[in-house]
Design an enzyme around this catalytic site. Structure first.
Site, PDB file in Angstrom:
ATOM      1  N   SER A  32       0.503  -3.811  -0.599  1.00  0.00           N
ATOM      2  CA  SER A  32       1.098  -3.608  -2.367  1.00  0.00           C
ATOM      3  C   SER A  32       2.681  -4.034  -1.483  1.00  0.00           C
ATOM      4  O   SER A  32       3.211  -4.027  -0.572  1.00  0.00           O
ATOM      5  CB  SER A  32       0.795  -1.993  -2.767  1.00  0.00           C
ATOM      6  OG  SER A  32       1.760  -1.830  -3.323  1.00  0.00           O
ATOM      7  N   TYR A  67       3.112   6.389  -1.445  1.00  0.00           N
ATOM      8  CA  TYR A  67       2.556   5.604  -1.887  1.00  0.00           C
ATOM      9  C   TYR A  67       2.868   4.315  -1.330  1.00  0.00           C
ATOM     10  O   TYR A  67       2.309   3.570  -0.199  1.00  0.00           O
ATOM     11  CB  TYR A  67       2.392   5.102  -3.238  1.00  0.00           C
ATOM     12  CG  TYR A  67       1.621   4.345  -3.598  1.00  0.00           C
ATOM     13  CD1 TYR A  67       0.194   3.956  -2.865  1.00  0.00           C
ATOM     14  CD2 TYR A  67       2.176   2.938  -4.382  1.00  0.00           C
ATOM     15  CE1 TYR A  67      -0.508   2.683  -3.931  1.00  0.00           C
ATOM     16  CE2 TYR A  67       2.036   1.788  -4.303  1.00  0.00           C
ATOM     17  CZ  TYR A  67      -0.263   1.794  -4.125  1.00  0.00           C
ATOM     18  OH  TYR A  67      -0.295   0.673  -4.401  1.00  0.00           O
TER      19      TYR A  67
END
Length: 324
Positions: A158, A183
């Site tokens: 990501s 994350y």
């Protein structure tokens, strides 16, 4: 920007593709596309029930005759190393080879929790679960003819990796926890793993040890840009914040591209002529939209010392060693 679409994917008849998180979002669209090109798609899902519903929907909605779609739904909970091991063992019993493994599943910015094995969930699922899965599937990948001459391991990262920092003194966030920082670290770990795997493949191919030899494998990383999937909805729901729910909904509407477009970098990485160690991302606005192109992740993701250290930790934590 390449303008590449899934129509340009080669036929995949006789190939076996494993997709984690296959019942929704990017995994669902990737599974559909692979199956429509003739591959046997192993849909690795935490919930078999949800996986079967997704497979039925693919068969129902696909333009390809449902009898020509080969979808095999199997349980694989990346938050459980025992589940990962059982999945890989079952696959080894029923398949001779795996041509593509898409490490796609993930969780994003959730409140702190732990996996069955005691790892912080985002790090445990997004990185360690996929590390263990890839290692356990390595013999099947090594047996494969692959796509374009090599089996592929495609690891979904990501753009949030740019906010990630490796702290090897507290990888599991036991001292403090920030859900977005966690994350980002998990997505940086995905890239460190993908690139280190390719380095080890290169070393094996260049070495003079006949027991190692050339694995015939490429490790490729990708990210989907801003894809409007249920990942954002889950993050918003678990936050309990009405403001975050409204913000996620607005961002999806304004910035997001649909899941089918978001899946294109993964499909490109799995089937196009890309080098091992490549980073495939959307080529449009700020690399959050558009069709796939080969780009570059941040400098931290190419840190070889961090990659080796993470690899060694991951082997010890999961009990899985790669034969390279």
């Amino acid at each position: 920007m390449s303008g590449w679409t899934e129509d340009e994917m080669p036929r995949l008849d006789g190939k076996t593709v494993v997709v984690t998180g296959a019942n929704s979002g990017l995994g669902y669209e990737g599974s559909r596309a692979f199956a429509e090109k003739g591959a046997t798609v192993v849909m690795a899902c935490r919930s078999v029930e949800r996986g079967e519903r997704a497979a039925d929907e693919i068969r129902r909605e696909s333009a390809v005759d449902r009898g020509d779609l080969d979808l095999d739904v199997r349980e694989c909970d990346l938050a459980s190393l025992d589940s990962v091991a059982a999945f890989a063992e079952g696959l080894g019993d029923d398949y001779d080879a795996v041509d593509v493994c898409c490490n796609n599943a993930g969780v994003m910015a959730i409140p702190r929790s732990e996996t069955e094995d005691g790892f912080e969930t985002q790090f445990g699922v997004n990185h360690l679960g996929h590390f263990a899965l890839t290692g356990r599937l390595f013999p099947l990948l090594n047996n494969a003819e692959g796509v374009g001459g090599d089996a592929r391991v495609v690891t979904q990262s990501s753009g949030a990796h740019e906010q990630g920092e490796m702290d090897f003194s507290d990888l599991n966030w036991e001292r403090s926890y920030g859900k977005w920082k966690a994350y980002g670290r998990s997505k940086l770990a995905n890239l460190l793993f993908a690139y280190e795997l390719q380095r080890r493949i290169n070393d094996a191919a260049a070495g003079d040890d006949p027991e190692r030899g050339d694995p015939g494998l490429r490790s490729v990383a990708c990210h989907p840009g801003y894809a409007a999937t249920n990942l954002q909805h889950r993050t918003a729901e678990e936050s309990g914040s009405p403001l975050l729910k409204a913000g996620m909904k607005a961002a999806n509407a304004v910035l997001g591209q649909d899941a089918a477009t978001g899946a294109l970098p993964m499909l490109y990485a799995a089937t196009a002529d890309v080098d091992g160690g490549a980073y495939v991302e959307p080529g449009g606005l700020m690399n959050i939209r558009g069709t796939p192109t080969v780009g570059r992740s941040n400098d931290a993701s190419y840190d070889r010392a961090d990659a080796r250290r993470l690899w060694e930790y991951s082997e010890e934590a999961t009990g899985v060693e790669f034969p390279i």
